[in-house]
Design a protein around this motif. Structure first.
Motif, PDB file in Angstrom:
ATOM      1  N   PRO A 380       0.799  -1.246   0.000  1.00  0.00           N
ATOM      2  CA  PRO A 380       0.000   0.000   0.000  1.00  0.00           C
ATOM      3  C   PRO A 380       0.821   1.280   0.000  1.00  0.00           C
ATOM      4  N   ILE A 381       2.140   1.172   0.055  1.00  0.00           N
ATOM      5  CA  ILE A 381       2.993   2.360   0.154  1.00  0.00           C
ATOM      6  C   ILE A 381       3.567   2.685  -1.221  1.00  0.00           C
ATOM      7  N   PRO A 382       3.474   3.932  -1.689  1.00  0.00           N
ATOM      8  CA  PRO A 382       4.010   4.300  -3.009  1.00  0.00           C
ATOM      9  C   PRO A 382       5.506   3.988  -3.127  1.00  0.00           C
ATOM     10  N   GLY A 383       5.908   3.593  -4.332  1.00  0.00           N
ATOM     11  CA  GLY A 383       7.309   3.254  -4.564  1.00  0.00           C
ATOM     12  C   GLY A 383       8.186   4.464  -4.817  1.00  0.00           C
ATOM     13  N   GLU A 384       7.589   5.641  -4.907  1.00  0.00           N
ATOM     14  CA  GLU A 384       8.347   6.871  -5.119  1.00  0.00           C
ATOM     15  C   GLU A 384       7.788   7.952  -4.202  1.00  0.00           C
TER      16      GLU A 384
END
Length: 399
Positions: A380-384
């Motif tokens: 659920p956490i953005p990769g950028e």
């Protein structure tokens, strides 16, 4: 404690078989570090023994002021030698493990000398000796019990130079570590500096209002551990690729934060966020080790809470890709598992075997499944972006 994130990497990726998400050792470059550290330890041992021989041959009365001055002079001389060794081994050659030993030796030596100088200023210069305190407290009530009134009475009868003793000793310990860090950028010194700053802040509050800080000491300890953990996360966010000495400093901040935070949380569970005045009369009543060693229901409760806290540490470690938090809690985890297993009525050998098997199995499973578990947790956490700097994504090439 800031430094440019463009510093050279701690180690060359091409020279290592580690995967991108594996942590580099922030305390060892290679075997040459171990070889050099052995030499440093032998040299320091020789300096200490040699200084002791010189001091004994001076013929000074043991414990006299002249004897103390000679001793402090030798300790200061050792500190100077250690500094020049540090300039060679840490400043020029970037030897990490020898640097940790030298940082410890320099910090201890300078702290001893500065603390002694302050004590001499107070006793010899300001006359704060035994006779002074006997005269100041000659009329103290015999039936005065511990409490705010007693603390205020003591504070009213001691001079300002003595009230700030905690701050002075805190600065004496922090100053050499800060000198070492800003001169040589050793990550270990950066971690120690974080501990020193947090401790100095607590000592300053204690100087301002010792009674309140003493009563709320469990909460204060949690705040210290939390501040160190937050500082480690901030340093990691500035170096998400774990390539510079910023990441090494973050490792040590996490390493020091974990045991402080763990024991503080357990103490809060045991006695609450604040202490009663009766606790100061009987300190063993809130001794964490004594509580865990007992066979009471309280020991079982503490053991369960300890495992819950360590599990949260493991979750945070996986999210931020830091194993130091788990490593620092292994001893407490082992004790807690042993307490729980011991409650089943098994004999001691069985308790030890089950404890080691459980703890070892958990660590091995975490080590083997570290990246797959991280990949699931980070879905659920953005990769950028900013969050990706705090929670580094797992490379698709990693297992």
């Amino acid at each position: 404690m800031s430094e440019a994130p463009t510093e050279r990497p701690v180690s060359s990726p091409s020279a290592s078989s580690a995967r991108p998400s594996d942590e580099m050792l922030p305390f060892l470059n290679n075997f040459h570090d171990i070889f050099t550290t052995i030499g440093v330890l032998i040299l320091l041992g020789g300096l200490g023994i040699g200084a002791g021989q010189v001091l004994s041959n001076l013929g000074l009365e043991s414990g006299s002021l002249r004897w103390q001055m000679a001793l402090m002079g030798m300790i200061g001389g050792i500190a100077v030698i250690v500094w020049f060794l540090s300039a060679l081994l840490v400043g020029n050659q970037r030897r990490i493990l020898p640097g940790i030993v030298l940082c410890g030796a320099f910090g201890i030596s300078v702290t001893i000398v500065l603390s002694w100088a302050y004590i001499q200023l107070a006793t010899q210069g300001l006359g704060l000796n035994e006779a002074y305190f006997e005269s100041r407290f000659a009329n103290a009530p015999d039936d005065m019990e511990f409490g705010r009134e007693a603390v205020d009475y003591v504070l009213a009868n001691i001079p300002f130079a003595l009230r700030i003793a905690g701050i002075v000793f805190g600065i004496a310990a922090l100053l050499p570590v800060a000198m070492f860090y800003f001169s040589f950028r050793l990550p270990f010194a950066g971690g120690l500096m974080g501990v020193g700053l947090a401790t100095l802040a607590a000592l300053t509050l204690f100087t301002i209002d010792p009674y309140t800080v003493g009563v709320w000491s469990p909460a204060v300890n949690v705040a210290i551990g939390g501040a160190l953990l937050l500082a480690g996360i901030i340093f990691d966010a500035r170096d998400p690729q774990r390539e510079t000495r910023l990441s090494g400093t973050a490792f040590w901040l996490h390493f020091f934060a974990a045991p402080i935070l763990l024991t503080s949380v357990l103490n809060v569970v045991q006695v609450g966020w604040s202490l009663d005045e009766a606790d100061f009369v009987d300190p063993e009543a809130f001794s964490l080790l004594a509580a865990l060693a007992s066979n009471s229901a309280n020991a079982m409760q503490l053991a369960v809470v300890a495992l819950v806290v360590i599990a949260l540490f493991a979750l945070v470690s996986l999210l931020i890709n830091r194993r130091a938090l788990i490593v620092s809690g292994l001893l407490t985890a082992g004790i807690s598992i042993g307490v729980i297993v011991n409650g089943s009525g098994l004999e001691a050998p069985a308790v030890v075997a089950i404890t080691l098997l459980t703890l070892g199995g958990i660590v091995v499973l975490l080590g083997a499944a570290w990246n797959p578990v991280r990949r699931i947790l980070l879905l659920p956490i953005p990769g950028e972006g900013p969050l990706a700097r705090i929670f580094p994504p797992v490379s698709a090439a990693e297992g």
